[in-house]
Design a protein around this motif. Sequence first.
Motif, PDB file in Angstrom:
ATOM      1  N   ASP A  94       0.846  -1.203   0.000  1.00  0.00           N
ATOM      2  CA  ASP A  94       0.000   0.000   0.000  1.00  0.00           C
ATOM      3  C   ASP A  94       0.880   1.251   0.000  1.00  0.00           C
ATOM      4  OD1 ASP A  94      -2.668   1.328   0.419  1.00  0.00           O
ATOM      5  OD2 ASP A  94      -1.512   2.114   2.141  1.00  0.00           O
ATOM      6  N   HIS A  95       1.879   1.290   0.898  1.00  0.00           N
ATOM      7  CA  HIS A  95       2.831   2.418   0.882  1.00  0.00           C
ATOM      8  C   HIS A  95       4.104   2.014   1.641  1.00  0.00           C
ATOM      9  CE1 HIS A  95       0.775   2.915   4.751  1.00  0.00           C
ATOM     10  NE2 HIS A  95       1.800   3.621   5.172  1.00  0.00           N
ATOM     11  N   ILE A  96       5.144   2.785   1.405  1.00  0.00           N
ATOM     12  CA  ILE A  96       6.445   2.513   2.035  1.00  0.00           C
ATOM     13  C   ILE A  96       6.858   3.709   2.873  1.00  0.00           C
ATOM     14  CG2 ILE A  96       8.926   2.122   1.592  1.00  0.00           C
ATOM     15  CD1 ILE A  96       8.163   0.687  -1.000  1.00  0.00           C
ATOM     16  N   THR A  97       7.350   3.437   4.075  1.00  0.00           N
ATOM     17  CA  THR A  97       7.922   4.535   4.883  1.00  0.00           C
ATOM     18  C   THR A  97       9.325   4.126   5.302  1.00  0.00           C
ATOM     19  OG1 THR A  97       7.017   3.548   6.907  1.00  0.00           O
ATOM     20  CG2 THR A  97       5.674   5.257   5.829  1.00  0.00           C
ATOM     21  N   TYR A  98      10.102   5.129   5.713  1.00  0.00           N
ATOM     22  CA  TYR A  98      11.463   4.871   6.202  1.00  0.00           C
ATOM     23  C   TYR A  98      11.546   5.326   7.646  1.00  0.00           C
ATOM     24  CZ  TYR A  98      12.721   3.844   1.418  1.00  0.00           C
ATOM     25  OH  TYR A  98      12.777   3.259   0.177  1.00  0.00           O
ATOM     26  N   ASP A  99      12.325   4.612   8.432  1.00  0.00           N
ATOM     27  CA  ASP A  99      12.477   5.022   9.830  1.00  0.00           C
ATOM     28  C   ASP A  99      13.848   4.605  10.342  1.00  0.00           C
ATOM     29  OD1 ASP A  99      10.478   4.695  12.910  1.00  0.00           O
ATOM     30  OD2 ASP A  99      11.835   6.247  12.173  1.00  0.00           O
ATOM     31  N   ILE A 100      14.065   4.984  11.585  1.00  0.00           N
ATOM     32  CA  ILE A 100      15.340   4.757  12.260  1.00  0.00           C
ATOM     33  C   ILE A 100      15.503   3.284  12.589  1.00  0.00           C
ATOM     34  CG2 ILE A 100      16.513   5.247  14.465  1.00  0.00           C
ATOM     35  CD1 ILE A 100      14.715   7.979  14.205  1.00  0.00           C
ATOM     36  N   GLY A 101      16.711   2.773  12.408  1.00  0.00           N
ATOM     37  CA  GLY A 101      16.974   1.374  12.747  1.00  0.00           C
ATOM     38  C   GLY A 101      18.314   1.230  13.434  1.00  0.00           C
ATOM     39  N   GLY A 102      18.554   0.049  13.994  1.00  0.00           N
ATOM     40  CA  GLY A 102      19.870  -0.225  14.580  1.00  0.00           C
ATOM     41  C   GLY A 102      19.868  -0.420  16.077  1.00  0.00           C
ATOM     42  N   LYS A 103      18.780  -0.158  16.721  1.00  0.00           N
ATOM     43  CA  LYS A 103      18.536  -0.404  18.153  1.00  0.00           C
ATOM     44  C   LYS A 103      18.981   0.702  19.101  1.00  0.00           C
ATOM     45  CE  LYS A 103      18.071  -5.476  17.997  1.00  0.00           C
ATOM     46  NZ  LYS A 103      16.669  -5.461  17.711  1.00  0.00           N
ATOM     47  N   ALA A 104      20.251   0.945  19.265  1.00  0.00           N
ATOM     48  CA  ALA A 104      20.638   1.987  20.235  1.00  0.00           C
ATOM     49  C   ALA A 104      20.173   3.368  19.750  1.00  0.00           C
ATOM     50  CB  ALA A 104      22.145   1.980  20.465  1.00  0.00           C
ATOM     51  N   THR A 105      20.002   3.501  18.450  1.00  0.00           N
ATOM     52  CA  THR A 105      19.466   4.754  17.896  1.00  0.00           C
ATOM     53  C   THR A 105      18.070   5.031  18.457  1.00  0.00           C
ATOM     54  OG1 THR A 105      18.852   3.307  16.043  1.00  0.00           O
ATOM     55  CG2 THR A 105      20.705   4.824  15.687  1.00  0.00           C
ATOM     56  N   HIS A 106      17.281   3.943  18.626  1.00  0.00           N
ATOM     57  CA  HIS A 106      15.926   4.124  19.170  1.00  0.00           C
ATOM     58  C   HIS A 106      15.999   4.646  20.604  1.00  0.00           C
ATOM     59  CE1 HIS A 106      15.206   1.218  15.939  1.00  0.00           C
ATOM     60  NE2 HIS A 106      13.954   1.530  15.988  1.00  0.00           N
ATOM     61  N   VAL A 107      17.027   4.199  21.319  1.00  0.00           N
ATOM     62  CA  VAL A 107      17.194   4.642  22.720  1.00  0.00           C
ATOM     63  C   VAL A 107      17.386   6.158  22.741  1.00  0.00           C
ATOM     64  CG1 VAL A 107      18.668   4.466  24.771  1.00  0.00           C
ATOM     65  CG2 VAL A 107      18.148   2.412  23.425  1.00  0.00           C
ATOM     66  N   SER A 108      18.190   6.632  21.804  1.00  0.00           N
ATOM     67  CA  SER A 108      18.413   8.092  21.722  1.00  0.00           C
ATOM     68  C   SER A 108      17.123   8.833  21.392  1.00  0.00           C
ATOM     69  CB  SER A 108      19.463   8.395  20.653  1.00  0.00           C
ATOM     70  OG  SER A 108      20.756   8.383  21.220  1.00  0.00           O
ATOM     71  N   VAL A 109      16.286   8.220  20.565  1.00  0.00           N
ATOM     72  CA  VAL A 109      15.011   8.871  20.223  1.00  0.00           C
ATOM     73  C   VAL A 109      14.166   9.066  21.489  1.00  0.00           C
ATOM     74  CG1 VAL A 109      12.814   8.582  18.988  1.00  0.00           C
ATOM     75  CG2 VAL A 109      14.977   8.029  17.842  1.00  0.00           C
ATOM     76  N   VAL A 110      14.083   8.032  22.292  1.00  0.00           N
ATOM     77  CA  VAL A 110      13.291   8.133  23.534  1.00  0.00           C
ATOM     78  C   VAL A 110      13.871   9.225  24.437  1.00  0.00           C
ATOM     79  CG1 VAL A 110      12.576   6.945  25.644  1.00  0.00           C
ATOM     80  CG2 VAL A 110      12.570   5.716  23.458  1.00  0.00           C
ATOM     81  N   LEU A 111      15.183   9.192  24.639  1.00  0.00           N
ATOM     82  CA  LEU A 111      15.826  10.163  25.547  1.00  0.00           C
ATOM     83  C   LEU A 111      15.610  11.593  25.034  1.00  0.00           C
ATOM     84  CD1 LEU A 111      19.157   8.197  26.104  1.00  0.00           C
ATOM     85  CD2 LEU A 111      17.351   8.558  27.813  1.00  0.00           C
ATOM     86  N   SER A 112      15.788  11.774  23.726  1.00  0.00           N
ATOM     87  CA  SER A 112      15.662  13.117  23.160  1.00  0.00           C
ATOM     88  C   SER A 112      14.222  13.614  23.230  1.00  0.00           C
ATOM     89  CB  SER A 112      16.155  13.125  21.707  1.00  0.00           C
ATOM     90  OG  SER A 112      17.521  12.754  21.671  1.00  0.00           O
ATOM     91  N   GLN A 113      13.271  12.708  22.965  1.00  0.00           N
ATOM     92  CA  GLN A 113      11.853  13.108  23.024  1.00  0.00           C
ATOM     93  C   GLN A 113      11.442  13.452  24.469  1.00  0.00           C
ATOM     94  OE1 GLN A 113       9.447  13.038  20.043  1.00  0.00           O
ATOM     95  NE2 GLN A 113      11.558  13.453  19.439  1.00  0.00           N
TER      96      GLN A 113
END
Length: 315
Positions: A30-49
């Motif tokens: 239906d559609h394609i999206t791109y997002d952050i990958g690699g695991k520890a990067t997600h940790v930074s997203v939580v901390l920054s948010q």
Amino acid sequence: MIYTVTLNTAVDKILHLNDVLTRKKNNKIDHITYDIGGKATHVSVVLSQMGIPNIATGFIGEYNQAILISLLENKDVQCEFIVQKGCKTRESTVVVDNSGQGSFMITEAGFEITENSKNRLLDKLKSNVKEKDFVVFAGSPPKNYSIESYTKLLQTVKKNKGRIAIDAAREYLIEAMKLQPFFIKPNEFEFQEIVGKPLNTEQEFVKEMKKILLEGTDLVIVSLGKRGSLVGYKDYFYRVTPPTIKEVNDTGCGDVFVGGLVAKLSENDRNIKEAIRFATAISASKATHHQSSDFCLKQTDELEKQVIIETIGGM
Ligand code: TA6
């Protein structure tokens, strides 16, 4: 300061299907999206948010670094990756269909890290990590990344009296445990791998968790996926039951859990139950979102009330 180290960053290419993925059928995207990958990067997203200062580092490929960096910077993450020239950051293809049975993930190996890049990361950690800083290592190491190279990173953090948080598997996790990390978060299969035997009851898990605590790891979390987690900290063991949610995409839940845990521990490293409650709730919120690194802090506040934490044992 908190550092997140993603040795093998990834760009998640998420294929959204309006049907159930089926073999021998032309499954339409239906559609394609791109997002952050690699695991520890997600940790930074939580901390920054959450407005908690942190630096995302590790290795990134030169050719498509802009995609990942812009995804991270759009979520207020401060990026200080070691760029390896002539390389492309790997892609992790995530297929999300409408079965409600979880996603499919097909991940490239990624590029090999040169000695020069390894030394640049070592120097960065050596020059910046201060006493009590959290350094989060999450995600599978790159192809042919030796245990020696991995251990050198951890030893550097320990030498600077930083606190190691590890989300790794197999021999990498076994090596990390020798350096008394602040916490480890294997899933139930990874945990049985590192203890070297099958565990069939909760108390069998608790018995092995006790040994790891006695060997110097401060906090042991065994992730049970949708069923929650088992937690061992100081003298107590807990069963954590997550809230019931309508799962959309489970990709990234474990990483966001680590992010939530580190966020709360960085504010108060003694209230483990509060940290686990928040981590469980934010991970559940992530599961209700299509993207690998999306969650809602308002929804998390509500979901926290539904997390159940029961004491199941003592030292
Ligand atoms: O946990 C989810 C995720 O980070 C995905 O976003 C995808 O990038 C994958 O895991 C990477 O995992 P790996 O263990 O290969 O580093």
